[in-house]
Structure formats: C-alpha cells, structure tokens
Write a protein that holds these residues in place. Structure first.
Motif, mmCIF file in Angstrom:
data_model
loop_
_atom_site.group_PDB
_atom_site.id
_atom_site.type_symbol
_atom_site.label_atom_id
_atom_site.label_comp_id
_atom_site.label_asym_id
_atom_site.label_seq_id
_atom_site.Cartn_x
_atom_site.Cartn_y
_atom_site.Cartn_z
ATOM 1 N N GLN A 1 0.832 -1.211 0.000
ATOM 2 C CA GLN A 1 0.000 0.000 0.000
ATOM 3 C C GLN A 1 0.866 1.261 0.000
ATOM 4 O O GLN A 1 0.581 2.241 -0.698
ATOM 5 N N ALA A 2 1.949 1.230 0.791
ATOM 6 C CA ALA A 2 2.836 2.388 0.864
ATOM 7 C C ALA A 2 3.494 2.660 -0.491
ATOM 8 O O ALA A 2 3.574 3.810 -0.940
ATOM 9 N N LEU A 3 3.945 1.604 -1.140
ATOM 10 C CA LEU A 3 4.588 1.771 -2.441
ATOM 11 C C LEU A 3 3.601 2.260 -3.491
ATOM 12 O O LEU A 3 3.943 3.101 -4.333
ATOM 13 N N ALA A 4 2.375 1.736 -3.460
ATOM 14 C CA ALA A 4 1.364 2.184 -4.429
ATOM 15 C C ALA A 4 1.100 3.677 -4.282
ATOM 16 O O ALA A 4 0.974 4.403 -5.282
ATOM 17 N N LEU A 5 1.034 4.160 -3.042
ATOM 18 C CA LEU A 5 0.781 5.581 -2.788
ATOM 19 C C LEU A 5 1.920 6.449 -3.329
ATOM 20 O O LEU A 5 1.688 7.422 -4.057
ATOM 21 N N LEU A 6 3.160 6.087 -2.999
ATOM 22 C CA LEU A 6 4.300 6.914 -3.379
ATOM 23 C C LEU A 6 4.589 6.838 -4.879
ATOM 24 O O LEU A 6 4.886 7.853 -5.515
ATOM 25 N N ILE A 7 4.498 5.633 -5.448
ATOM 26 C CA ILE A 7 4.773 5.491 -6.884
ATOM 27 C C ILE A 7 3.693 6.204 -7.701
ATOM 28 O O ILE A 7 3.977 6.807 -8.740
ATOM 29 N N GLY A 8 2.445 6.159 -7.226
ATOM 30 C CA GLY A 8 1.371 6.874 -7.916
ATOM 31 C C GLY A 8 1.657 8.356 -8.025
ATOM 32 O O GLY A 8 1.431 8.974 -9.074
ATOM 33 N N ALA A 9 2.180 8.946 -6.942
ATOM 34 C CA ALA A 9 2.507 10.382 -6.964
ATOM 35 C C ALA A 9 3.726 10.651 -7.827
ATOM 36 O O ALA A 9 3.754 11.600 -8.622
ATOM 37 N N LEU A 10 4.743 9.810 -7.680
ATOM 38 C CA LEU A 10 6.000 10.024 -8.389
ATOM 39 C C LEU A 10 5.828 9.914 -9.903
ATOM 40 O O LEU A 10 6.508 10.601 -10.669
ATOM 41 N N ALA A 11 4.902 9.067 -10.340
ATOM 42 C CA ALA A 11 4.726 8.813 -11.772
ATOM 43 C C ALA A 11 4.074 9.969 -12.512
ATOM 44 O O ALA A 11 4.190 10.054 -13.742
ATOM 45 N N VAL A 12 3.384 10.872 -11.802
ATOM 46 C CA VAL A 12 2.563 11.868 -12.512
ATOM 47 C C VAL A 12 2.917 13.322 -12.218
ATOM 48 O O VAL A 12 2.308 14.215 -12.795
ATOM 49 N N VAL A 13 3.889 13.566 -11.323
ATOM 50 C CA VAL A 13 4.173 14.974 -10.993
ATOM 51 C C VAL A 13 4.621 15.759 -12.228
ATOM 52 O O VAL A 13 4.347 16.957 -12.351
ATOM 53 N N HIS A 14 5.309 15.075 -13.157
ATOM 54 C CA HIS A 14 5.769 15.774 -14.355
ATOM 55 C C HIS A 14 4.696 15.824 -15.439
ATOM 56 O O HIS A 14 4.928 16.392 -16.507
ATOM 57 N N THR A 15 3.545 15.206 -15.175
ATOM 58 C CA THR A 15 2.429 15.332 -16.111
ATOM 59 C C THR A 15 1.696 16.645 -15.885
ATOM 60 O O THR A 15 1.377 17.370 -16.828
ATOM 61 N N SER A 16 1.446 16.969 -14.612
ATOM 62 C CA SER A 16 0.670 18.181 -14.316
ATOM 63 C C SER A 16 1.519 19.439 -14.277
ATOM 64 O O SER A 16 0.983 20.548 -14.421
ATOM 65 N N ASP A 17 2.841 19.314 -14.057
ATOM 66 C CA ASP A 17 3.638 20.551 -13.987
ATOM 67 C C ASP A 17 3.707 21.274 -15.326
ATOM 68 O O ASP A 17 4.162 22.410 -15.419
ATOM 69 N N THR A 18 3.198 20.604 -16.373
ATOM 70 C CA THR A 18 3.152 21.223 -17.698
ATOM 71 C C THR A 18 2.028 22.247 -17.813
ATOM 72 O O THR A 18 2.106 23.166 -18.633
ATOM 73 N N VAL A 19 0.978 22.093 -17.005
ATOM 74 C CA VAL A 19 -0.200 22.958 -17.128
ATOM 75 C C VAL A 19 0.174 24.419 -16.953
ATOM 76 O O VAL A 19 -0.161 25.275 -17.780
ATOM 77 N N SER A 20 0.887 24.732 -15.862
ATOM 78 C CA SER A 20 1.261 26.130 -15.634
ATOM 79 C C SER A 20 2.311 26.594 -16.638
ATOM 80 O O SER A 20 2.351 27.776 -17.004
ATOM 81 N N ALA A 21 3.174 25.668 -17.102
ATOM 82 C CA ALA A 21 4.180 26.050 -18.098
ATOM 83 C C ALA A 21 3.528 26.476 -19.401
ATOM 84 O O ALA A 21 3.955 27.445 -20.035
ATOM 85 N N VAL A 22 2.470 25.772 -19.810
ATOM 86 C CA VAL A 22 1.799 26.072 -21.082
ATOM 87 C C VAL A 22 0.854 27.260 -20.943
ATOM 88 O O VAL A 22 0.856 28.172 -21.776
ATOM 89 N N LEU A 23 0.043 27.285 -19.897
ATOM 90 C CA LEU A 23 -0.991 28.316 -19.767
ATOM 91 C C LEU A 23 -0.463 29.649 -19.240
ATOM 92 O O LEU A 23 -1.007 30.700 -19.567
ATOM 93 N N LEU A 24 0.586 29.591 -18.390
ATOM 94 C CA LEU A 24 1.038 30.811 -17.737
ATOM 95 C C LEU A 24 2.466 31.193 -18.078
ATOM 96 O O LEU A 24 2.909 32.288 -17.737
ATOM 97 N N GLY A 25 3.210 30.280 -18.701
ATOM 98 C CA GLY A 25 4.627 30.544 -18.926
ATOM 99 C C GLY A 25 5.409 30.509 -17.637
ATOM 100 O O GLY A 25 6.500 31.076 -17.542
ATOM 101 N N ALA A 26 4.868 29.840 -16.624
ATOM 102 C CA ALA A 26 5.524 29.711 -15.318
ATOM 103 C C ALA A 26 5.572 28.233 -14.972
ATOM 104 O O ALA A 26 4.611 27.684 -14.443
ATOM 105 N N PRO A 27 6.670 27.533 -15.288
ATOM 106 C CA PRO A 27 6.716 26.080 -15.109
ATOM 107 C C PRO A 27 6.572 25.644 -13.660
ATOM 108 O O PRO A 27 7.094 26.291 -12.749
#
Length: 675
Positions: free
Chosen positions: A57-83
C-alpha cells in the motif's frame, strides 16, 4: 519471474491498493502544479502517511505520486509561462508559444499523451532491467556494495552540474549527518551529545522536508500575486492527437533518453528533458519553428521527464543507489520496512518490484486521463499566489514530519535544516548530494566494515567489479577537471544552454558574503565532527573521521576560494567587474550584495515558522493552526479577510477529521498535557 509479475498485477485488484494508487496519483498531480515541490515535495509530504501501512500500500501511494508529478507541472508552463518545476521549463519554450497563439489545448494534448507514453516506456525499461541486471546484482558481495554507496554519493555530487567542490562537500556533510545516532557496527552513540532524542538518529522526513520543502517555501513566499495574464484553452485537441501519432519516434527517443538520465545518479529530470530537446532539434530537418510552437519541442521533453523517474528506480532498487532525491526518500522508506535494495530485493521481494512497475504504468495512464478531464480546474490553482499556498504547506509539512517519530524535536530539526537548505540553494550548493549522502551513510559504513572483516588489507580492491566502479567514479571527475581547465582558458565558452542548469544552481547569493558564510559553516561542521569523533571507539570513529577529513579538505579549498574572492573584491576594479558580470547575468544588483530583499523575506518566513512551532509546543497543533494560518495570510500574503477565514476554517476541519481517516497523530502541546 513471470509468475511474480502476474501475482503483482493480480494484487492490484485489492481495493486498498487501488485506492492508495489513486490517492497518490491525485496528490502527485496537485503537487506537480505547485512551483518548487515536484517529485521531492510529493514523496516527502506523502511519506509520513505510509507509516503503519503494509509495504504494498505504501509503495502504491508513493509510486502513484511520483509517476505523474511531471504530467501536471506542464499545465502552468503552457498556460502561464511559469513552469511548475525546473524540468517543465523546457516544455514552456514551445508550449507557451502555442498557447499565446490560442492553441493551448493542442499543446496540452501533446504534453499529456507524451508524459503518459514516457511513463509506460519507463515502466517497460524498469521491467527489462530486472532480468538483465539480476545475474549481475546477485554476484555482488560487500566490496561491490560498498563501492556502489560511495559511487552514489560521488556521482550525485559530480554530475549535479554545479560546482563540484560544493557538491562533494554537501555529500560528505550529508554522510556526517546520517551518522548521528547509534553506530551500526558497535551500537555506540555518536554525535548525540548525551541527548536521548538524537540516539535514534535524525528523521529522514524532517531532513528531506527541511532541506527541500521549507527552503523552497522561504525562497518563494515573497510571491504575493498570482498570474494576471489569461490564456484560453481554445481548440485543437484532435489536432494534438494526430500530431502526437505523427511524431511517435520522438516519443520513443525522448523516453529512452529520460531512462538513461534517470539511471545516472544526480542528473535528474531537468538535464534529461534538455537532452531530449537537444536531440529533437539536432535530428530535425527544419529547425526554424523550435521555440515558436513546434510540436517536437513538446513531445520529446515530455516523454523524457516521466521516464526519468522510472529510470531513477533502476539503480535505487537494483543497486541501492538513489538516482535522485525522490528515489532517495523511497529508498529510506524501504529500509524502514527492512527491505534492502540489491540482491535481497530480487530474491525475497520480487513481487514488490513488479508491483512498482505496474503501479508506475497504471498511474501514468490515470494521470494523463485525469489531466484531460480536469485541466480547466487545475489551471485555476496555478493562479493562486504562492504566499497563500505557503501557509497551508507549512502546516502540512510540519505535521508530516511529526508522524515518523512523534516528537516535536523533529520539527525543530526540520526548521533548522530548512534555514540551512535555503542557504545552500541561495549560494549554489547542490542539495541532492546532501540528502543522498544522508540516506546512504549507514549502508556505506556497514558494507565497509563487512568488507574490512572479510578481506586482508586492500585485497578487495582487486575484484573486477570494484575496479569497474572505481573507473566509473574517477572518469567523470577527470572529465569535470578537464572542463574546468578549459573554462579557465576561455576555450569552453559555448558548452550548452544556460537554462540547462538545475534549480539548485539558481543562486542569487552566490559569490556573496552569504556564500562565504556557508563555506565557513561547512568547515566548522567538519572540524567539530572530527574533534568529536576522537572520543569514539576505534571502530566507531574510523568512517566519521575519514569523511570529516575529506570534508575539511574540500570545505577548506572552498573557504580559501571565497576568502581570496573577498580580498580581490576590495579593489575598485574588481568591484566594477563583479558588478558588470552580475548585471549581465541576472540583471539585478551585484552578487556581492548581502541583505537582499529576498534574503530578508526568507528569514522572516522562517521566523513565522518558528512562531508556529512555538504555538504548537505551547497550545497544541489545532490551536496553533487557527492562530498561524490567518495571521500569515493577512500579514505576509496580504490576502483578504474573507479568504483567510474560509482558508483557515476548511484546513481546520480537514485536520480535525484526518486522524479518523488516516494513521496520523496531531502534536499535543504543553496546555493539552495539563488538561
């Protein structure tokens, strides 16, 4: 091995595992939007929640977060020019250019699909690494494992793309800090100064959140205004899908580059994404549109930044060498569960290895899907001033640090290390080697003594594996030295893009009085460790004295350079030259300036954190939150009264309900004990 892989996939049918994976994915997406957090903040904040959970359970929680942080950090880079992170700054070049043309949806489609593919390819790479590396890993004995720990700290310092002397000094100081507590060889207490609190060593969560989390908050808390410019999503979802399919070769190349950057300790997502961008430019026939909205400038880097996290896990799990800061914390979590990366994890916990692989792949798909469904709502969060977010982040981070040991002392350590982390970040010291050294301190010492007891003298250095690792260790140092000599001769003026520097190299106080102070602190710390360790038994003092001696040499060189620079700066000509250089590079005041506005604001922020902790010690956590949050929002963030009241009320209710939902304890103050 196929049986273990299928068993791991079947285990994901367990509702508790799926829920943890979903929670981790959502948390990772949200934290990816917040500048400065990324994978490090996501793992550090979620790590305390794993205490008391079963390893899957612990690994599922941490790996789930680690796998997607670079997916959402694109939103502000594209919409605001602030990565949202340093690695997303690469995507910003072409993504923000598309958004300004009214094609934000097209850019986000390319980014989300590429991130998903990069995560899946990274999971495949991790899967293939298990059978390929298994015979090699199982052949390792204590000498090879010792050299691997040395290699982990050294490469993180050498390859961190900053000042090598600073990187090595930071790594050695991390090793010294990791030796606080009970010696693994003699059960003797070291560097505790008679304190029972320090007898068990320092909390990994407190160290990680202090050095990275609180330091980042102090650096950015002066941002009191959100982004004013509004860019609409527009259309182009279908066009983005078609273009992504057209550039499938860039997806694969970017993902493979990301895996390779992850395998190399200390390189990380920022360098990996720039490498992917560089190959996209180099292999393109028409280069004119790069930086103006070329889809290839999004596809390659976005594939790389997700696969790099999977690449990080290869050396972490198979060799016990953290590929980056998040994987270093993941390694620390595994060690607390008694799971030793390396040969034992392959022979005894192969099912957990494949659980990580499946979790990474599934989370990558979930992350992209959730981003598509919620991109409009996610974009709103990027407009919130960081100073407003900082209030809640401080409360959450301090609560997270309390969970591991249940002692307020961990929170004081966290704030002290937060100040130190801010000093490192601001003066150009890479922080990744520091944390990796802290995590590897005990394994390094344990493997050294095991090697020393099994072999006569230095016979173990003649083993083929040790010779190979020595070559891997020495060659980057020689290359870095050659580059340094070339730079001194002004023959290496064009050695890459300036923006390739990772976030830790954004050092506004570099070459200032603060930099001299930091070097002095390093030298004094190593000297104190050397003198203090003289009273230990011969077995307990050997490694601390070796490390502190090396630290004295490197920090002494650093101190000499800083003092020589101060003496040179006294001449009017040197002052003028430095001012011109600083103005040319940063467009601000000269680097020799001392009390800058950012430095004053950062230290004021730490005073607010100290006040919050004092309130917690006196009255308990909930009362401290109800006082600290509105005061910080009104005075520091200059938020409206209505915002402060709603913010505080919502956070209070969440914290009140949290202990009944998760295995979390709230700190109790002196007043609570009396009542």
């Amino acid at each position: 091995m196929l049986d273990s892989a299928m068993a791991a996939l079947a285990s994901l049918a367990d509702p508790s595992l799926l829920i943890m994976l979903l929670i981790g994915t959502v948390a990772g997406l949200i934290m990816g939007l917040i500048p400065g957090l990324g994978g490090t903040g996501a793992v550090a904040i979620l790590l305390p929640i794993t205490f008391g959970m079963e390893p899957p359970q612990a690994l599922a929680l941490l790996i789930g977060a680690l796998a997607v942080v670079h997916t959402s950090d694109t939103v502000s880079a594209v919409l605001l020019g602030a990565p949202g992170s340093a690695s997303a700054s690469v995507t910003m070049l072409d993504g923000y250019a598309m958004a300004k043309k009214g094609q934000a949806a097209r850019a986000l489609t390319l980014a989300f699909l590429s991130s998903m593919a990069g995560g899946i390819i990274g999971a495949v790479g991790l899967t293939l690494a298990i059978p390929l590396a298994r015979p090699l890993v199982l052949s390792f004995a204590s000498p090879e494992l010792f050299m691997l720990t040395v290699l982990g700290v050294s490469l993180a310092a050498v390859l961190s793309r900053g000042n090598i002397i600073k990187g090595v000094s930071a790594g050695l100081l991390g090793l010294i800090l990791g030796m606080v507590g009970t010696s693994p060889t003699t059960a003797e207490e070291r560097f505790t100064f008679g304190s029972l609190f320090l007898g068990d060593g320092l909390s990994l969560v407190a160290v990680a959140l202090g050095i990275f989390g609180l330091a980042e908050i102090a650096s950015r808390a002066s941002q009191r205004h959100g982004e004013k410019q509004t860019i609409t999503l527009g259309g182009g979802w279908g066009q983005g899908i078609r273009e992504w399919l057209t550039h499938w070769t860039q997806v694969i190349r970017g993902a493979l580059i990301g895996i390779w950057a992850g395998v190399l300790p200390g390189v990380g997502a920022t360098a990996g994404t720039w490498m992917a961008y560089g190959q996209a430019v180099a292999t393109a026939k028409d280069k004119r549109q790069f930086g103006k909205g070329d889809p290839r400038g999004i596809v390659g880097p976005e594939s790389a930044n997700n696969s790099v996290e999977a690449g990080d896990l290869i050396p972490t799990l198979l060799f016990g060498i953290p590929g980056g800061v998040p994987s270093a914390m993941l390694l620390g979590m595994l060690l607390t569960y008694g799971i030793q990366p390396g040969p034992s994890i392959i022979t005894e916990h192969l099912d957990l290895m494949y659980l990580i692989v499946w979790s990474f792949a599934i989370a990558s798909i979930l992350g992209a899907l959730l981003c598509f469904l919620s991109v409009k709502q996610l974009a709103k969060l990027t407009k919130v001033p960081f100073a407003v977010l900082a209030a809640g982040l401080v409360a959450i981070m301090l609560l997270g640090s309390f969970q591991e040991g249940g002692q307020l002392g961990d929170l004081w350590i966290m704030i002290i290390l937060g100040v130190f982390g801010w000093l490192l970040k601001s003066t150009g010291f890479p922080r990744a080697p520091f944390l990796i050294g802290f995590v590897l301190a005990i394994p390094l010492e344990r493997y050294y003594f095991l090697t020393d007891s099994l072999y006569e003298g230095f016979d173990w250095m003649a083993r083929p594996g040790v010779i190979v690792f020595l070559a891997i260790l020495i060659l980057p140092m020689i290359w870095a030295f050659i580059k340094f000599i070339r730079a001194r001769r002004h023959t290496n003026l064009d050695d890459g893009h300036r923006d390739e520097q990772p976030e830790d190299d954004e050092a506004p106080l570099k070459n200032s009085t603060w930099s001299l102070t930091a070097s002095g602190i390093f030298f004094v710390a190593f000297a104190a460790a050397f003198i203090s360790s003289a009273s230990f038994s011969p077995e307990a003092r050997l490694v601390p004295q070796l490390v502190s001696t090396g630290g004295l040499i490197f920090s002494g060189i650093l101190l000499f350079i800083e003092i020589r620079r101060r003496l040179r700066d006294r001449t009017p000509k040197a002052d003028e030259t430095l001012a011109e250089e600083a103005e040319g590079i940063r467009g601000t005041q000269p680097a020799k300036a001392g009390w800058t506005l950012d430095a004053k604001f950062a230290l004021k922020t730490f005073l607010w954190m100290t006040g919050f902790l004092a309130l917690t010690a006196a009255f308990g956590y909930l009362i401290a939150v109800t006082i600290f949050i509105p005061a910080f929002l009104l005075i520091v963030a200059r938020a409206r009264l209505k915002v402060a009241i709603i913010y505080t009320g919502v956070l209070y209710l969440v914290l009140l309900a949290l202990p009944s939902l998760l295995p979390i304890d709230l700190p109790q103050g002196w007043l609570n004990t009396l009542i």
